[in-house]
Design a protein around this motif. Sequence first.
Motif, PDB file in Angstrom:
ATOM      1  N   ILE A 217       0.871  -1.292   0.283  1.00 52.57           N
ATOM      2  CA  ILE A 217      -0.041  -0.041   0.132  1.00 52.57           C
ATOM      3  C   ILE A 217       0.943   1.146   0.012  1.00 52.57           C
ATOM      4  N   THR A 218       1.769   1.114   0.719  1.00 53.14           N
ATOM      5  CA  THR A 218       2.807   2.452   0.838  1.00 53.14           C
ATOM      6  C   THR A 218       3.533   2.530  -0.495  1.00 53.14           C
ATOM      7  N   ILE A 220       2.984   1.243  -3.639  1.00 55.64           N
ATOM      8  CA  ILE A 220       2.294   1.729  -4.634  1.00 55.64           C
ATOM      9  C   ILE A 220       1.351   3.065  -4.742  1.00 55.64           C
ATOM     10  N   TYR A 221       0.890   3.213  -3.784  1.00 55.00           N
ATOM     11  CA  TYR A 221      -0.213   4.281  -3.516  1.00 55.00           C
ATOM     12  C   TYR A 221       0.399   5.601  -2.954  1.00 55.00           C
ATOM     13  N   ILE A 222       1.573   5.548  -2.082  1.00 49.44           N
ATOM     14  CA  ILE A 222       1.962   6.612  -1.492  1.00 49.44           C
ATOM     15  C   ILE A 222       3.460   6.955  -2.301  1.00 49.44           C
ATOM     16  N   ASN A 224       4.314   5.717  -4.958  1.00 47.86           N
ATOM     17  CA  ASN A 224       4.039   5.600  -6.465  1.00 47.86           C
ATOM     18  C   ASN A 224       5.405   4.700  -6.898  1.00 47.86           C
TER      19      ASN A 224
END
Length: 347
Positions: A217-218, A220-222, A224
């Motif tokens: 999550i960190t 990929i989404y934070i 990038n």
Amino acid sequence: MNSIKIAANLIRRLLKDPFSIALILILPLLGGLLSVFLFSKSSTEKIAMANIEQKSRLIKAIEATGAFKVSIADEKEINQLVKEKKVKVGVIMPENQKTAANGKAQILYIKQDSNVMKINTIIDNFLAGEENPSANFTGEPDAQPSNSSREPNAAIGFLLMFIFMFAGTCMNMILEDKNSKTFTRMFCAPVRNYEIILGNLLADLILGIVQIGMFLITAIYILNLDFGVSALSLFIILVFYLIASIGINIALAGLIKSAQALALLNFIMAGCMSAMGGSFVPVSMMSSDMKAVANFIPQKWAMEAFDKLIAGNSFIDLQLNLLILLLFGAVFFTFGVKVLVPAEDEM
């Protein structure tokens, strides 16, 4: 039901330990940040191209991604530049780019990764546009200028190391129970042996999966980070590696009596195995002896599975890697359980 209660109790105890919380939440985030910091300094890869003009639309499209710097070279020099690692990718364009029969570029590289695949995609789109002038060539539609150029292998390598360290922390808890005779008293209770072992395994798996989820999550989404593969495929590879790590650490817990000694050995093994297994330096760049040693290290099979996906293989092609990781876990887990279960004279 008893296994779930044992797992819940172990999870509560682990979450009271600051070091365990750091391994689950903080260190995976730190690993992702560190990998971004290490590779953000060299954000562009060098590419040499032949049979093309400097002002070509293709070169403009490649450099517009922010991930590549293109130089023009002679067709005879391209292969040598790639071999000497002066450029990441060598591209020999067809002389007649508007003829379908000759419209295939020759892509030269040492190791295929997401950057190579990206170059291939941009060139294929360009040649398709040349063959069909009505097509609107815009390069790679989903290119991310700053984030797509980061090499994700280091982030995965850090996570593999932290997963192994976390599995060792869980075994420390079991070893402390064993030394205090708490583990022995559990086997005296009206609970089946397999329920006790299954409860400990469930606790390790649940917290390990939380650690993996937090990292993905960190990253990929934070941060990038573009891993070049689907998050689900990467998640499955990491879970299989988690099983192997738990198995190895259970075996270590069965052999070592001191929790402090186990923690130290786990820390050393996590770093050494990650280094020798290709987490930070590709196995392909190692000597033949080191390559042979790497076959006995689970990190090697996890990183190889990741590289296969990057190279464009399907998930079915990872069967051997996942099976070997599962065997690592099963063999060491069986050995560890045999040693950990108290003998009759101890109960």
